[in-house]
Motif scaffolding. Structure first.
Motif, PDB file in Angstrom:
ATOM      1  N   ARG A 166      15.510 -40.252   4.855  1.00 57.51           N
ATOM      2  CA  ARG A 166      16.175 -41.203   3.957  1.00 57.51           C
ATOM      3  C   ARG A 166      15.402 -41.220   2.655  1.00 57.51           C
ATOM      4  NH1 ARG A 166      21.182 -43.482   3.845  1.00 57.51           N
ATOM      5  NH2 ARG A 166      21.110 -45.520   2.877  1.00 57.51           N
ATOM      6  N   VAL A 167      16.094 -40.913   1.564  1.00 57.86           N
ATOM      7  CA  VAL A 167      15.510 -40.949   0.228  1.00 57.86           C
ATOM      8  C   VAL A 167      16.477 -41.689  -0.681  1.00 57.86           C
ATOM      9  CG1 VAL A 167      14.180 -38.817   0.549  1.00 57.86           C
ATOM     10  CG2 VAL A 167      16.464 -38.700  -0.452  1.00 57.86           C
ATOM     11  N   TYR A 168      16.052 -41.906  -1.921  1.00 57.74           N
ATOM     12  CA  TYR A 168      16.861 -42.672  -2.864  1.00 57.74           C
ATOM     13  C   TYR A 168      16.993 -41.892  -4.167  1.00 57.74           C
ATOM     14  CZ  TYR A 168      16.079 -46.172   0.591  1.00 57.74           C
ATOM     15  OH  TYR A 168      16.049 -46.823   1.789  1.00 57.74           O
ATOM     16  N   VAL A 169      18.222 -41.879  -4.683  1.00 56.64           N
ATOM     17  CA  VAL A 169      18.508 -41.214  -5.951  1.00 56.64           C
ATOM     18  C   VAL A 169      19.256 -42.218  -6.815  1.00 56.64           C
ATOM     19  CG1 VAL A 169      19.695 -39.305  -7.101  1.00 56.64           C
ATOM     20  CG2 VAL A 169      18.682 -38.957  -4.826  1.00 56.64           C
ATOM     21  N   ASN A 170      18.682 -42.530  -7.963  1.00 55.70           N
ATOM     22  CA  ASN A 170      19.303 -43.509  -8.872  1.00 55.70           C
ATOM     23  C   ASN A 170      19.718 -44.774  -8.117  1.00 55.70           C
ATOM     24  OD1 ASN A 170      18.926 -41.621 -10.859  1.00 55.70           O
ATOM     25  ND2 ASN A 170      21.066 -41.126 -11.115  1.00 55.70           N
ATOM     26  N   GLU A 171      18.801 -45.317  -7.351  1.00 57.57           N
ATOM     27  CA  GLU A 171      18.952 -46.555  -6.581  1.00 57.57           C
ATOM     28  C   GLU A 171      19.942 -46.488  -5.422  1.00 57.57           C
ATOM     29  OE1 GLU A 171      19.530 -46.966 -10.148  1.00 57.57           O
ATOM     30  OE2 GLU A 171      17.398 -47.228 -10.462  1.00 57.57           O
ATOM     31  N   ARG A 172      20.414 -45.313  -5.076  1.00 56.90           N
ATOM     32  CA  ARG A 172      21.332 -45.181  -3.935  1.00 56.90           C
ATOM     33  C   ARG A 172      20.652 -44.414  -2.817  1.00 56.90           C
ATOM     34  NH1 ARG A 172      27.139 -43.340  -5.502  1.00 56.90           N
ATOM     35  NH2 ARG A 172      27.309 -43.570  -3.263  1.00 56.90           N
ATOM     36  N   GLY A 173      20.710 -44.958  -1.629  1.00 55.77           N
ATOM     37  CA  GLY A 173      20.112 -44.298  -0.477  1.00 55.77           C
ATOM     38  C   GLY A 173      20.994 -43.181   0.041  1.00 55.77           C
ATOM     39  N   VAL A 174      20.339 -42.133   0.533  1.00 58.21           N
ATOM     40  CA  VAL A 174      21.051 -41.003   1.116  1.00 58.21           C
ATOM     41  C   VAL A 174      20.179 -40.405   2.208  1.00 58.21           C
ATOM     42  CG1 VAL A 174      20.189 -39.334  -0.593  1.00 58.21           C
ATOM     43  CG2 VAL A 174      22.326 -38.871   0.613  1.00 58.21           C
ATOM     44  N   SER A 175      20.798 -39.944   3.275  1.00 52.14           N
ATOM     45  CA  SER A 175      20.084 -39.255   4.348  1.00 52.14           C
ATOM     46  C   SER A 175      20.391 -37.766   4.239  1.00 52.14           C
ATOM     47  CB  SER A 175      20.523 -39.775   5.714  1.00 52.14           C
ATOM     48  OG  SER A 175      20.132 -41.121   5.860  1.00 52.14           O
ATOM     49  N   THR A 195      12.824 -37.247 -12.006  1.00 52.38           N
ATOM     50  CA  THR A 195      11.550 -37.942 -12.094  1.00 52.38           C
ATOM     51  C   THR A 195      11.364 -38.742 -10.813  1.00 52.38           C
ATOM     52  OG1 THR A 195      12.405 -39.969 -13.121  1.00 52.38           O
ATOM     53  CG2 THR A 195      11.760 -38.169 -14.605  1.00 52.38           C
ATOM     54  N   ASP A 196      10.115 -39.128 -10.567  1.00 48.69           N
ATOM     55  CA  ASP A 196       9.859 -39.995  -9.424  1.00 48.69           C
ATOM     56  C   ASP A 196      10.034 -41.445  -9.857  1.00 48.69           C
ATOM     57  OD1 ASP A 196       7.531 -40.692 -10.801  1.00 48.69           O
ATOM     58  OD2 ASP A 196       6.187 -39.652  -9.425  1.00 48.69           O
ATOM     59  N   SER A 197       9.707 -42.365  -8.999  1.00 50.34           N
ATOM     60  CA  SER A 197       9.912 -43.786  -9.294  1.00 50.34           C
ATOM     61  C   SER A 197       9.072 -44.276 -10.465  1.00 50.34           C
ATOM     62  CB  SER A 197       9.611 -44.630  -8.059  1.00 50.34           C
ATOM     63  OG  SER A 197       8.254 -44.460  -7.670  1.00 50.34           O
ATOM     64  N   SER A 232      11.151 -41.370  -0.525  1.00 47.96           N
ATOM     65  CA  SER A 232      10.957 -41.025  -1.930  1.00 47.96           C
ATOM     66  C   SER A 232      12.094 -41.581  -2.779  1.00 47.96           C
ATOM     67  CB  SER A 232      10.889 -39.510  -2.115  1.00 47.96           C
ATOM     68  OG  SER A 232       9.751 -38.983  -1.486  1.00 47.96           O
ATOM     69  N   ILE A 233      11.758 -41.882  -4.024  1.00 49.13           N
ATOM     70  CA  ILE A 233      12.730 -42.382  -4.986  1.00 49.13           C
ATOM     71  C   ILE A 233      12.775 -41.412  -6.156  1.00 49.13           C
ATOM     72  CG2 ILE A 233      13.309 -44.259  -6.567  1.00 49.13           C
ATOM     73  CD1 ILE A 233      11.683 -46.109  -4.665  1.00 49.13           C
ATOM     74  N   TYR A 234      13.974 -40.954  -6.476  1.00 52.28           N
ATOM     75  CA  TYR A 234      14.175 -40.022  -7.584  1.00 52.28           C
ATOM     76  C   TYR A 234      15.151 -40.616  -8.583  1.00 52.28           C
ATOM     77  CZ  TYR A 234      12.084 -36.740  -4.353  1.00 52.28           C
ATOM     78  OH  TYR A 234      11.226 -36.132  -3.487  1.00 52.28           O
ATOM     79  N   ARG A 235      14.948 -40.252  -9.827  1.00 47.91           N
ATOM     80  CA  ARG A 235      15.879 -40.616 -10.882  1.00 47.91           C
ATOM     81  C   ARG A 235      16.293 -39.326 -11.588  1.00 47.91           C
ATOM     82  NH1 ARG A 235      15.157 -45.361  -9.595  1.00 47.91           N
ATOM     83  NH2 ARG A 235      13.546 -46.833 -10.046  1.00 47.91           N
ATOM     84  N   VAL A 236      17.552 -39.271 -11.978  1.00 47.23           N
ATOM     85  CA  VAL A 236      18.061 -38.132 -12.733  1.00 47.23           C
ATOM     86  C   VAL A 236      18.149 -38.598 -14.179  1.00 47.23           C
ATOM     87  CG1 VAL A 236      19.924 -36.470 -12.995  1.00 47.23           C
ATOM     88  CG2 VAL A 236      19.391 -37.379 -10.731  1.00 47.23           C
ATOM     89  N   VAL A 237      17.468 -37.875 -15.062  1.00 42.51           N
ATOM     90  CA  VAL A 237      17.421 -38.256 -16.477  1.00 42.51           C
ATOM     91  C   VAL A 237      17.795 -37.054 -17.338  1.00 42.51           C
ATOM     92  CG1 VAL A 237      15.690 -40.057 -16.103  1.00 42.51           C
ATOM     93  CG2 VAL A 237      14.953 -37.741 -16.651  1.00 42.51           C
TER      94      VAL A 237
END
Length: 88
Positions: A15-24, A54-56, A71-76
């Motif tokens: 389970r990780v997070y991308v742009n505040e949304r969880g995904v498995s 980027t990371d959190s 892990s938390i990722y952001r797409v920029v």
């Protein structure tokens, strides 16, 4: 009673997070795979170099980095730097 010990198995996905949304995503996935699972268009932009991960904390992350659960990722967007000589 058998002396055979079966290996302990964990969950089949991370389970990780991308742009505040969880995904498995399956074990063995990389960062862009998590993006692709939620946002296929953004993943294509990451692959093309128009977006980056980027990371959190906002630090750059390689798209091919192995995932770690939680892990938390952001797409920029990728921003071009203005050449200092061109502005003078």
């Amino acid at each position: 009673m058998s002396d055979v010990v079966s290996p302990v198995s964990g969950p089949e996905s991370l389970r990780v997070y991308v742009n505040e949304r969880g995904v498995s995503v399956p074990h063995g996935s990389v960062a862009v795979d998590a993006v692709r699972a939620l946002f296929p268009d953004l993943a294509a932009d990451v692959d093309a170099g128009r977006q980056r991960l980027t990371d959190s904390r906002g630090l750059p992350v390689e798209a091919t980095q192995a995932l770690v659960g939680g892990s938390i990722y952001r797409v920029v967007p990728v921003r071009d730097r203005i050449d200092a000589e061109a502005t003078t």
